[in-house]
Design a protein around this motif. Structure first.
Motif, PDB file in Angstrom:
ATOM      1  N   PHE A   1      14.671   6.713 -14.146  1.00 54.23           N
ATOM      2  CA  PHE A   1      13.845   8.231 -14.287  1.00 54.23           C
ATOM      3  C   PHE A   1      13.639   8.550 -12.217  1.00 54.23           C
ATOM      4  O   PHE A   1      14.048   9.308 -11.975  1.00 54.23           O
ATOM      5  CB  PHE A   1      13.345   8.218 -14.494  1.00 54.23           C
ATOM      6  CG  PHE A   1      13.182   9.796 -15.150  1.00 54.23           C
ATOM      7  CD1 PHE A   1      13.961  10.405 -16.009  1.00 54.23           C
ATOM      8  CD2 PHE A   1      11.992  10.753 -14.823  1.00 54.23           C
ATOM      9  CE1 PHE A   1      13.949  11.555 -15.863  1.00 54.23           C
ATOM     10  CE2 PHE A   1      12.466  12.027 -15.154  1.00 54.23           C
ATOM     11  CZ  PHE A   1      13.475  12.819 -16.144  1.00 54.23           C
ATOM     12  N   ASN A   2      13.245   7.798 -12.010  1.00 53.96           N
ATOM     13  CA  ASN A   2      12.762   7.428 -10.638  1.00 53.96           C
ATOM     14  C   ASN A   2      13.646   7.298  -9.235  1.00 53.96           C
ATOM     15  O   ASN A   2      13.783   8.503  -8.896  1.00 53.96           O
ATOM     16  CB  ASN A   2      12.026   6.615  -9.997  1.00 53.96           C
ATOM     17  CG  ASN A   2      10.474   6.635 -10.076  1.00 53.96           C
ATOM     18  OD1 ASN A   2      10.106   8.080 -11.149  1.00 53.96           O
ATOM     19  ND2 ASN A   2       9.256   5.565 -10.507  1.00 53.96           N
TER      20      ASN A   2
ATOM     21  N   SER B   1       7.449   5.302   5.688  1.00 55.97           N
ATOM     22  CA  SER B   1       7.197   4.315   4.834  1.00 55.97           C
ATOM     23  C   SER B   1       7.407   4.136   3.094  1.00 55.97           C
ATOM     24  O   SER B   1       6.965   4.842   3.528  1.00 55.97           O
ATOM     25  CB  SER B   1       5.903   3.345   5.381  1.00 55.97           C
ATOM     26  OG  SER B   1       4.967   4.431   5.276  1.00 55.97           O
ATOM     27  N   GLY B   2       8.114   3.057   2.473  1.00 51.57           N
ATOM     28  CA  GLY B   2       7.890   3.253   1.049  1.00 51.57           C
ATOM     29  C   GLY B   2       9.207   3.649   0.480  1.00 51.57           C
ATOM     30  O   GLY B   2       9.025   3.342  -0.951  1.00 51.57           O
ATOM     31  N   GLU B   3       9.907   4.508   1.512  1.00 51.50           N
ATOM     32  CA  GLU B   3      10.672   4.783   1.128  1.00 51.50           C
ATOM     33  C   GLU B   3      12.224   3.480   1.089  1.00 51.50           C
ATOM     34  O   GLU B   3      12.777   2.798   1.668  1.00 51.50           O
ATOM     35  CB  GLU B   3      11.406   5.991   2.282  1.00 51.50           C
ATOM     36  CG  GLU B   3      10.367   7.013   1.540  1.00 51.50           C
ATOM     37  CD  GLU B   3      10.582   8.531   2.518  1.00 51.50           C
ATOM     38  OE1 GLU B   3      10.086   9.102   2.557  1.00 51.50           O
ATOM     39  OE2 GLU B   3      11.749   8.498   3.442  1.00 51.50           O
TER      40      GLU B   3
ATOM     41  N   CYS C   1       6.095   1.832  -8.086  1.00 51.30           N
ATOM     42  CA  CYS C   1       5.284   2.378  -8.652  1.00 51.30           C
ATOM     43  C   CYS C   1       4.820   2.134  -9.814  1.00 51.30           C
ATOM     44  O   CYS C   1       3.906   1.328 -10.160  1.00 51.30           O
ATOM     45  CB  CYS C   1       4.235   4.094  -8.072  1.00 51.30           C
ATOM     46  SG  CYS C   1       4.227   3.331  -6.433  1.00 51.30           S
ATOM     47  N   SER C   2       5.492   3.214 -10.430  1.00 50.10           N
ATOM     48  CA  SER C   2       5.409   2.940 -12.126  1.00 50.10           C
ATOM     49  C   SER C   2       5.640   1.794 -12.263  1.00 50.10           C
ATOM     50  O   SER C   2       5.478   1.558 -13.804  1.00 50.10           O
ATOM     51  CB  SER C   2       6.313   3.909 -12.450  1.00 50.10           C
ATOM     52  OG  SER C   2       7.598   3.289 -12.028  1.00 50.10           O
ATOM     53  N   LEU C   3       6.153   0.331 -11.795  1.00 52.21           N
ATOM     54  CA  LEU C   3       6.185  -0.907 -12.509  1.00 52.21           C
ATOM     55  C   LEU C   3       5.324  -2.017 -13.100  1.00 52.21           C
ATOM     56  O   LEU C   3       3.834  -0.818 -12.121  1.00 52.21           O
ATOM     57  CB  LEU C   3       7.605  -1.814 -11.717  1.00 52.21           C
ATOM     58  CG  LEU C   3       8.593  -1.468 -11.032  1.00 52.21           C
ATOM     59  CD1 LEU C   3       9.428  -1.906  -9.943  1.00 52.21           C
ATOM     60  CD2 LEU C   3       9.654  -1.117 -12.339  1.00 52.21           C
TER      61      LEU C   3
ATOM     62  N   LYS D   1       0.856  -1.103  -0.506  1.00 51.61           N
ATOM     63  CA  LYS D   1      -0.072   0.038  -0.292  1.00 51.61           C
ATOM     64  C   LYS D   1       0.655   1.219  -0.112  1.00 51.61           C
ATOM     65  O   LYS D   1      -0.100   2.621   0.388  1.00 51.61           O
ATOM     66  CB  LYS D   1      -0.928  -0.208   0.862  1.00 51.61           C
ATOM     67  CG  LYS D   1      -1.335  -1.176   1.223  1.00 51.61           C
ATOM     68  CD  LYS D   1      -2.887  -0.825   0.052  1.00 51.61           C
ATOM     69  CE  LYS D   1      -4.049  -2.032  -0.237  1.00 51.61           C
ATOM     70  NZ  LYS D   1      -3.354  -3.255  -0.429  1.00 51.61           N
ATOM     71  N   ASN D   2       2.526   1.144  -0.194  1.00 52.60           N
ATOM     72  CA  ASN D   2       3.301   2.476   0.743  1.00 52.60           C
ATOM     73  C   ASN D   2       2.720   2.542  -1.331  1.00 52.60           C
ATOM     74  O   ASN D   2       3.217   2.211  -2.546  1.00 52.60           O
ATOM     75  CB  ASN D   2       4.336   2.001   0.163  1.00 52.60           C
ATOM     76  CG  ASN D   2       4.299   1.347   1.957  1.00 52.60           C
ATOM     77  OD1 ASN D   2       4.198   2.340   2.745  1.00 52.60           O
ATOM     78  ND2 ASN D   2       4.950   0.604   2.381  1.00 52.60           N
TER      79      ASN D   2
END
Lengths: 235, 235
Positions: A131-132, A84-86, A22-24, A15-16
């Motif tokens: 790029f991200n 979270s998410g990092e 995310c772009s995957l 959910k992060n």
DNA sequence: CGCTTAATTGAACATACTCAAAATTTGTGG
DNA sequence: CCACAAATTTTGAGTATGTTCAATTAAGCG
């Protein structure tokens, strides 16, 4: 103290949604799922040490981590936080070098680990991931340079005010309106570049001036405008 | 004061073999050649200003450039230098944001300009270029964090010693053994995070202690070991 | 050769650090 | 849940490092 393979959702369902992954697409996320494992770190435990060699990258699922470096005198400087998410430690992976800093959980945290090979595979396959990562590096660099100037040119009073505002922006507020991260006075000083004594005195000043309220390690910001003014921030 | 389209070799023949573009093939280098123009900047002239919007990236063909930011009080902090073969302003291009810093020639310099579109085209086509850019960002970030800790934890004396050593490593020595970059005392202070007065006094101390020799803006390092010791550098 | 900019020196002052001791909080085991 | 130990926070006093401001000298440049 680590407990591995806990009940963390599969990456596909993670959910992060602020992560670089995310772009995957679903296929690519599958690569992560197969290459990853998860671990639990109690507050104060070290995720990795400066100088050690990395075998993959970490990604915070829940909790918070401080990234710090030791100066020649053995004094700690906190250079960044991860929530979270990092990601953590990706820079050392990219450059195939030892960790530049030590990562320590500042809250109980679940942290995923992704093997280098899988990360590089994804990096080759996904242009947007590259790029991200570039954007992430840019953003970290911008923060670092900003902090450099802050420490080089501002007074401790200004820096501590600025630190509180940054923590507020970065971690938000809890139910009672306090900064959603509990740090020791020493740690706040290790961000701002001050000793714990000076940090304590400065926080006490802010408290007296009714700009903040201190409740042990919980810090409530009463007057953001005033604090911004003290921090001498224009933009 | 700019003179454009001067007699700079074509990119294909550019002798700066330390650039991120080295890994490109002849076709790709052609993209650069068509998208680029060159300009001459006299010492002291500004290449771009913090806050302005970028339209491409710069690459130093010859000469040297300082990259600096202004603190809230208007005081300058030099965050980096660029010499021949090195890029400027790519970070702002990547993130489509205003320049984070001001670039000023510290020597008469020829500087190439590459339009954003061409850069992005190359970035899409060449995986190794993306990778090189990531490494560049990583390296800049590492330097920035190192400098952050230096300023946060070391004395001015230590920092100025360190600054001299860094300049020596980065720019080498001229025929007579002096650091191959002439800066004002103010600028040396703007790197180390000190006022010009303190910088002058500290350099005079080093001079007196026979660690360096001052000849106007030319600085000769007599005793590297001693200076390293003063700088309190271990690795 | 004069004028502007940079470098230098001095003295007063302030900020923040160090060191030491006391008070408080937190963690742990019984 | 309490008691004890350990760690953290707090307070005080003295001190050092660098800054500021002002005045002087030297250097660079048209």
């Amino acid at each position: 103290m680590r407990t591995s393979r806990l009940c963390i959702p599969d990456c596909k369902d993670c959910k992060n949604n602020n992560s670089v992954f995310c772009s995957l697409n679903q296929n690519e996320k599958e690569v992560i799922s197969t290459g990853k494992s998860s671990n639990y770190f109690k507050k104060g435990q070290v995720v990795f040490y400066e100088g050690n060699h990395p075998h993959g990258l970490f990604c915070v699922y829940s909790g918070k981590v401080k990234i710090s470096k030791l100066g020649e005198g053995g004094k700690e400087q906190i250079v960044r936080f991860a929530k979270s998410g990092e990601m953590l430690g990706y820079r050392s992976i990219l450059n195939n070098e030892a960790y530049n800093a030590t990562a320590t959980a500042v809250e109980d945290s679940y942290i995923c680990f992704l093997k280098s090979d899988n990360f590089f595979q994804l990096l080759r396959e996904s242009n947007s991931l590259s790029f991200n990562v570039m954007k992430l590096l840019s953003s970290d660099l911008r923060s670092s340079e900003k902090q450099l100037i802050s420490i080089a040119q501002k007074s401790v009073r200004e820096r501590i005010a600025e630190t509180l505002l940054r923590l507020r922006t970065r971690f938000g507020l809890d139910n009672e309106g306090a900064i959603n991260l509990k740090l020791s006075r020493q740690e706040i000083g290790d961000i701002a570049g001050a000793t714990s004594e000076t940090t304590i005195r400065t926080l006490a000043d802010f408290n007296q001036e009714r700009v903040i309220v201190l409740q042990g390690k919980r810090i409530l910001i009463l007057d953001v405008n005033k604090l911004t003014q003290i921090a001498n921030i224009k933009d």
